[in-house]
Every structure is written in C-alpha cells, then in structure tokens.
Write a protein that holds these residues in place. Structure first.
Motif, mmCIF file in Angstrom:
data_model
loop_
_atom_site.group_PDB
_atom_site.id
_atom_site.type_symbol
_atom_site.label_atom_id
_atom_site.label_comp_id
_atom_site.label_asym_id
_atom_site.label_seq_id
_atom_site.Cartn_x
_atom_site.Cartn_y
_atom_site.Cartn_z
ATOM 1 N N LEU A 1 0.857 -1.177 0.000
ATOM 2 C CA LEU A 1 0.000 0.000 0.000
ATOM 3 C C LEU A 1 0.899 1.235 0.000
ATOM 4 C CD1 LEU A 1 -2.537 1.763 0.495
ATOM 5 C CD2 LEU A 1 -2.354 1.169 2.919
ATOM 6 N N GLY A 2 0.689 2.120 -0.958
ATOM 7 C CA GLY A 2 1.543 3.299 -1.065
ATOM 8 C C GLY A 2 0.766 4.596 -1.012
ATOM 9 N N ASN A 3 1.493 5.658 -0.781
ATOM 10 C CA ASN A 3 0.906 6.986 -0.771
ATOM 11 C C ASN A 3 1.991 7.991 -1.154
ATOM 12 O OD1 ASN A 3 -1.444 8.641 -0.245
ATOM 13 N ND2 ASN A 3 -0.346 9.467 1.516
ATOM 14 N N VAL A 4 1.710 8.824 -2.139
ATOM 15 C CA VAL A 4 2.614 9.899 -2.547
ATOM 16 C C VAL A 4 2.054 11.203 -2.026
ATOM 17 C CG1 VAL A 4 3.700 11.101 -4.483
ATOM 18 C CG2 VAL A 4 3.233 8.652 -4.649
ATOM 19 N N ALA A 5 2.878 12.017 -1.397
ATOM 20 C CA ALA A 5 2.385 13.261 -0.810
ATOM 21 C C ALA A 5 3.396 14.380 -0.975
ATOM 22 C CB ALA A 5 2.073 13.070 0.676
ATOM 23 N N ALA A 6 2.866 15.584 -1.095
ATOM 24 C CA ALA A 6 3.676 16.804 -1.070
ATOM 25 C C ALA A 6 3.021 17.766 -0.104
ATOM 26 C CB ALA A 6 3.786 17.426 -2.464
ATOM 27 N N VAL A 7 3.829 18.468 0.660
ATOM 28 C CA VAL A 7 3.337 19.396 1.677
ATOM 29 C C VAL A 7 3.816 20.793 1.335
ATOM 30 C CG1 VAL A 7 3.408 19.998 4.135
ATOM 31 C CG2 VAL A 7 3.322 17.601 3.436
ATOM 32 N N ALA A 8 2.906 21.755 1.475
ATOM 33 C CA ALA A 8 3.210 23.148 1.162
ATOM 34 C C ALA A 8 2.565 24.050 2.207
ATOM 35 C CB ALA A 8 2.707 23.502 -0.240
ATOM 36 N N PRO A 9 2.978 25.324 2.261
ATOM 37 C CA PRO A 9 2.430 26.206 3.297
ATOM 38 C C PRO A 9 0.995 26.653 3.057
ATOM 39 C CG PRO A 9 4.061 27.365 1.960
ATOM 40 C CD PRO A 9 4.120 25.931 1.551
ATOM 41 N N THR A 10 0.511 26.594 1.817
ATOM 42 C CA THR A 10 -0.847 27.035 1.522
ATOM 43 C C THR A 10 -1.525 26.038 0.596
ATOM 44 O OG1 THR A 10 -0.252 28.301 -0.458
ATOM 45 C CG2 THR A 10 -0.120 29.458 1.681
ATOM 46 N N ALA A 11 -2.857 26.119 0.541
ATOM 47 C CA ALA A 11 -3.606 25.235 -0.340
ATOM 48 C C ALA A 11 -3.258 25.491 -1.800
ATOM 49 C CB ALA A 11 -5.105 25.417 -0.102
ATOM 50 N N ALA A 12 -3.090 26.761 -2.161
ATOM 51 C CA ALA A 12 -2.759 27.088 -3.546
ATOM 52 C C ALA A 12 -1.404 26.513 -3.935
ATOM 53 C CB ALA A 12 -2.772 28.603 -3.744
ATOM 54 N N ALA A 13 -0.438 26.623 -3.034
ATOM 55 C CA ALA A 13 0.884 26.080 -3.325
ATOM 56 C C ALA A 13 0.837 24.561 -3.421
ATOM 57 C CB ALA A 13 1.877 26.517 -2.252
ATOM 58 N N ALA A 14 0.083 23.938 -2.513
ATOM 59 C CA ALA A 14 -0.022 22.478 -2.546
ATOM 60 C C ALA A 14 -0.655 21.998 -3.840
ATOM 61 C CB ALA A 14 -0.824 21.992 -1.350
ATOM 62 N N ALA A 15 -1.668 22.718 -4.323
ATOM 63 C CA ALA A 15 -2.343 22.321 -5.555
ATOM 64 C C ALA A 15 -1.384 22.283 -6.730
ATOM 65 C CB ALA A 15 -3.497 23.273 -5.844
ATOM 66 N N GLY A 16 -0.357 23.111 -6.693
ATOM 67 C CA GLY A 16 0.620 23.123 -7.771
ATOM 68 C C GLY A 16 1.406 21.836 -7.892
ATOM 69 N N TYR A 17 1.436 21.055 -6.822
ATOM 70 C CA TYR A 17 2.161 19.778 -6.850
ATOM 71 C C TYR A 17 1.272 18.601 -7.228
ATOM 72 C CZ TYR A 17 5.766 22.445 -4.420
ATOM 73 O OH TYR A 17 6.708 23.388 -4.089
ATOM 74 N N THR A 18 -0.008 18.849 -7.433
ATOM 75 C CA THR A 18 -0.933 17.765 -7.741
ATOM 76 C C THR A 18 -0.526 16.969 -8.977
ATOM 77 O OG1 THR A 18 -2.775 18.892 -6.648
ATOM 78 C CG2 THR A 18 -3.331 17.179 -8.248
ATOM 79 N N PRO A 19 -0.171 17.600 -10.099
ATOM 80 C CA PRO A 19 0.242 16.800 -11.264
ATOM 81 C C PRO A 19 1.437 15.900 -10.972
ATOM 82 C CG PRO A 19 -0.220 19.060 -11.919
ATOM 83 C CD PRO A 19 -0.214 19.042 -10.427
ATOM 84 N N TRP A 20 2.390 16.406 -10.212
ATOM 85 C CA TRP A 20 3.567 15.594 -9.863
ATOM 86 C C TRP A 20 3.143 14.400 -9.021
ATOM 87 C CZ3 TRP A 20 5.584 14.543 -4.961
ATOM 88 C CH2 TRP A 20 6.836 13.893 -4.951
ATOM 89 N N VAL A 21 2.300 14.633 -8.032
ATOM 90 C CA VAL A 21 1.840 13.571 -7.148
ATOM 91 C C VAL A 21 1.098 12.498 -7.948
ATOM 92 C CG1 VAL A 21 0.140 13.063 -5.359
ATOM 93 C CG2 VAL A 21 1.776 14.915 -5.016
ATOM 94 N N GLU A 22 0.189 12.909 -8.810
ATOM 95 C CA GLU A 22 -0.618 11.956 -9.562
ATOM 96 C C GLU A 22 0.235 11.144 -10.531
ATOM 97 O OE1 GLU A 22 -3.570 14.469 -11.290
ATOM 98 O OE2 GLU A 22 -4.929 14.276 -9.568
ATOM 99 N N THR A 23 1.172 11.808 -11.201
ATOM 100 C CA THR A 23 2.016 11.112 -12.172
ATOM 101 C C THR A 23 2.895 10.073 -11.490
ATOM 102 O OG1 THR A 23 2.037 13.041 -13.639
ATOM 103 C CG2 THR A 23 3.789 11.418 -13.942
ATOM 104 N N LEU A 24 3.492 10.440 -10.350
ATOM 105 C CA LEU A 24 4.349 9.488 -9.649
ATOM 106 C C LEU A 24 3.533 8.324 -9.097
ATOM 107 C CD1 LEU A 24 7.040 8.563 -8.610
ATOM 108 C CD2 LEU A 24 6.831 10.158 -6.685
#
Length: 471
Positions: free
Chosen positions: A390-413
């Motif tokens: 069972l896996g989980n890829v995550a990115a953490v950022a200081p704001t919701a807007a900043a975190a959303a910018g990492y969504t494509p990276w998270v989904e692709t990986l």
C-alpha cells in the motif's frame, strides 16, 4: 478538496439556528456556533492547513446526544460531518456549512481482560486505547501514530504496525453501536444487522455515526520496534521492500522515502536530503527478533550504515507516538496499491523526489501480506486483501494554492508506482468523489455497499467521506 455530494442536485441548506439547535439538544451536547467562544478552537484540525467552517459543531456527551444531533440535522436539511476524535489530516471530518458531530466527548474504554474484548467510545484515539489495553498486556491493531482516531481508522480498514501479524483493525471488530440517518440507535454485529456490520468493516462513515466499537484483544507482550533511518538509494529502498515482504509475519514494516526533516535526532548533514525511514514492529518471540531483523540490518550495512537506529524493546503502545506535524501546512497526495518495488522503480521514485521543491515530499510504502491476506476479499468491505504494498505519494506546502501546484507531480508518480494494480485505500483518500469511491470499493463490493446504503441512509445524509451513493 471538498467531499462530493450525491448525484442529485441539492439546494443550499437553510441557515442553521444555533438557538434551535441548543433547544433540540437540551444539554445533551456542547454547541459551538461561529459567534461563540471556543468555535475556532473546536473547528481546528491539529495538523493545520484545512480551513473548513461548519455551520455549528456539537460535542455530545453520549449516544443519546449524537442521536438528537442527527435528527436535528435531518429535520433542518443541514449536511452532517463527523469527526471521530483524531487529527483528520485531510479534513473530511469537517465540512463547510455542515453540522459537525465531534465525538471527542465519547472517549471511554471498558476492557474485559478475561474475555479479551473492549468497548471503546467513538472519540477515543489509538494511543489512548492502546495505552489502556497495554496495561493488561493486550492490544488491538491500529495504525502507526497515537493521534489517529479509532473511529476513522476502523471504518476505513486500519493498516498499521501489527497488520502482518494480527491483521487489519476491522479484523478485530466484533460489534458496534451505530446512530443511523433517522436517529435510531442500533446494536450491530455478525448476528444483528449483519449487512451493516459487513459494511462498517472498511466501508467508511457512509452508514451512520458509530458511537461505540467492540474489539477483540490479543496478547501482545513487549515488541522490538522503532525507526531506522538509512541513506536512500535504489538498492536500499527496493531491498527494504523485499526484506519486509520476505520476513516472518511477526515483522511489519512501514517505509517512508522522504526529505529528512530538521529534527534533533537526525544529524544536521542529512537535513533536507532524501532518506528512507523504516518504522518497524517485531511482535513475535523476543529471542527470534535478531534473526528476523538481520535482513534489514544487512540492507542498512550495504547502504553505508544506518543514519539512525532507534530500534528498542518495549511496549507496543510506545510505538504509537505523535501524529502529523503541527503548523499551517497543506498536504496533497494520492494513494495506490502495487505488487512490489524493484530497483528501477525505486530509482525513478528517488529521481522524482529530487525533482520538486516542495517543503516536504514523501512516498510511503506499507508492506502487506501475512494476516492481512488471510481474509477473503469479500469478507469485509475492504476489497484489496491480495495487494502486496500500500503506497501513498504526498507533497506538503504552506498554503492550499501552493499544494495544488504539486498535484500533477503527485498523480504522475503515483500512477507510475502503481503499475497495473488498481484500487485506492479509503483512509488515505483526500476526497470522496465518485472516481475515488469506485476505486476504493470495486465491483461487487460497490454494489453491496450501495444496497446497504439504500437501507440505512437512502438520502445520503452521511456523505462527508469516500462516498457511496444509495443503490
């Protein structure tokens, strides 16, 4: 990300009257309306970053108070969200404009030592439960942190440090007390409402508010466990996954491939560098621990030696420490299952972790098998018993807007690591939308859950979750 509602259009609910709510509850629960002192504290999630504003928060003192709150919300046309006592990392325990039923007033536990069972309130945390049971040399398998709410982890499945030896949390669930969408209180087990009992074991918070859980307890004396921190190389990451998969079932390992945080116990020269953190628990005979852990230590030696070796002998409850980091941060992530992780996949993983600048980025890998796989896929609403990891890829950022910018990276990986394996784990899902729900509950599991939903919650009152629509 907000939980999905039912597919039928809904008009905005009428404004909730705090005065009417207090009158309906008649002292059976504390009430926090937006203008009240204590509202901001009550709505805050421990890890920070989720800014949902419920129309009101109620904290019932007992099951009767929960039932009154549910009936009020139903009659007022107000959405319901349920917080089961833990950190609610992704915010599904709260929802904008909803009446949040906060179960942190239901934190009791009654341990039957001779009968090896326990009744636990729906608001108790895994740490508090495990400490109370551990005082008698007993345990129920939960996750890997003490701050998780027993209610949330149980209803979604429960994969933790005893998973390979003792199974998932749902495999120890013997019964429950449930407040349904019409405010009725049901006692549920294998003989009473067996369809609902099946659904509660992995089907999430779709079917009612669980105010009490009845668990089986197993004897667990001291364990060998803790954290090892290793340099992250393709060989060390793939080697640890292979070692965990081949280990006796008494050894469970949760791996976190991550950027090392600036914690005092981690040497400063490793701060910010990609490492692999192995969280281990050996729950077998202590005189067999060294042999079982030898392959892990061999991987560490081949990587140049452990950066940190925190393995120790002690009570199981002591391993359930901490929770998500405090502070105003927002996580974006994707969960997946995979058949394994070889060195080329590990090399890709490490390259991707180096390719982004998120303040924290990580891939968690929970190696399954053992007792998890002993149970048939259709025995509970968790339908992924044969998955190896069972896996989980995550990115953490200081704001919701900043975190959303990492969504494509998270989904692709996540898609790259999952390979041909389908499915997601409901407890790691960031949203309750249709695609997530269908992946969490595939095929006939979905059909069966939808039928149970139609019986116990036909209006989809409980939809602040990985949502199953009434079939």
């Amino acid at each position: 990300m907000s939980p999905q509602t039912a597919s039928t259009p809904r008009s905005d609910p009428p404004a909730l009257s705090a005065e009417r709510l207090r009158a309906a509850l008649d002292g059976a629960a504390s009430v926090f309306a937006p203008d009240d002192d204590g509202y901001e504290t009550a709505r805050t999630l421990e890890h920070g970053g989720v800014e949902h504003r419920p129309a009101a928060i109620v904290r019932p003192a007992d099951t009767a108070g929960v039932a009154r709150a549910v009936r009020f919300a139903r009659d007022a046309g107000t959405p319901v969200s349920v917080r089961s006592g833990g950190h609610s990392v992704f915010g599904l325990g709260h929802a904008d404009g909803a009446l949040t039923i906060d179960l942190r007033g239901l934190e009791g536990i009654d341990v039957d030592v001779d009968g090896r069972t326990a009744w636990a309130g729906g608001g108790i945390t895994a740490g508090a439960y495990s400490t109370a049971a551990g005082a008698h040399g007993l345990a129920t398998p939960f996750g890997d942190t003490g701050g998780v709410g027993v209610g949330g982890i149980t209803l979604g499945g429960g994969v933790g440090l005893l998973a390979r030896s003792r199974g998932m949390t749902i495999d120890s669930l013997l019964g429950a007390e449930v407040v349904t969408a019409d405010g009725e209180v049901l006692r549920v087990d294998a003989e009473q409402h067996p369809d609902l009992f099946w659904a509660l074991r992995g089907g999430g918070g779709n079917f009612g508010v669980v105010t009490r859980f009845r668990f089986a307890l197993g004897e667990v004396s001291d364990v060998v466990g803790g954290v090892m921190l290793l340099p992250a190389t393709p060989a060390s990451v793939a080697g640890l996954v292979a070692a965990a998969d081949a280990a006796p079932r008494e050894l469970t390992m949760i791996l976190m491939v991550m950027t090392a945080p600036p914690m005092p116990m981690i040497p400063a020269e490793w701060h910010g560098r990609v490492v692999v953190m192995a969280n281990l628990c050996w729950s077998g005979d202590l005189d067999r621990a060294d042999a079982a852990l030898a392959p892990v230590r061999n991987v560490a030696a081949a990587a140049g030696g452990a950066i940190l070796d925190g393995l120790r002998t002690g009570p199981y409850a002591a391993l359930l420490e901490g929770g998500p980091p405090a502070g105003s941060t927002v996580a974006v992530g994707r969960t997946f299952f995979t058949d394994g992780l070889d060195e080329p996949a590990a090399a890709h993983l490490l390259g991707e972790l180096e390719s982004v600048d998120a303040m924290m980025r990580a891939v968690q890998l929970r190696v399954l098998g053992g007792a998890v796989a002993d149970v048939a896929d259709d025995a509970t609403a968790y339908a992924h018993r044969g998955a190896a990891v069972l896996g989980n890829v995550a990115a953490v950022a200081p704001t919701a807007a900043a975190a959303a910018g990492y969504t494509p990276w998270v989904e692709t990986l996540a898609d790259r690591l999952r390979g041909t394996s389908e499915g997601v784990y409901a407890n790691f899902a960031l949203d309750g939308g249709p695609a997530t729900a269908r992946a969490a509950y595939p095929g006939t599991t979905w059909d069966r859950l939808a039928a149970v939903k139609r019986t116990y919650d036909p209006a989809n009152v409980f939809r602040g979750n990985v949502n199953v629509l009434p079939g």
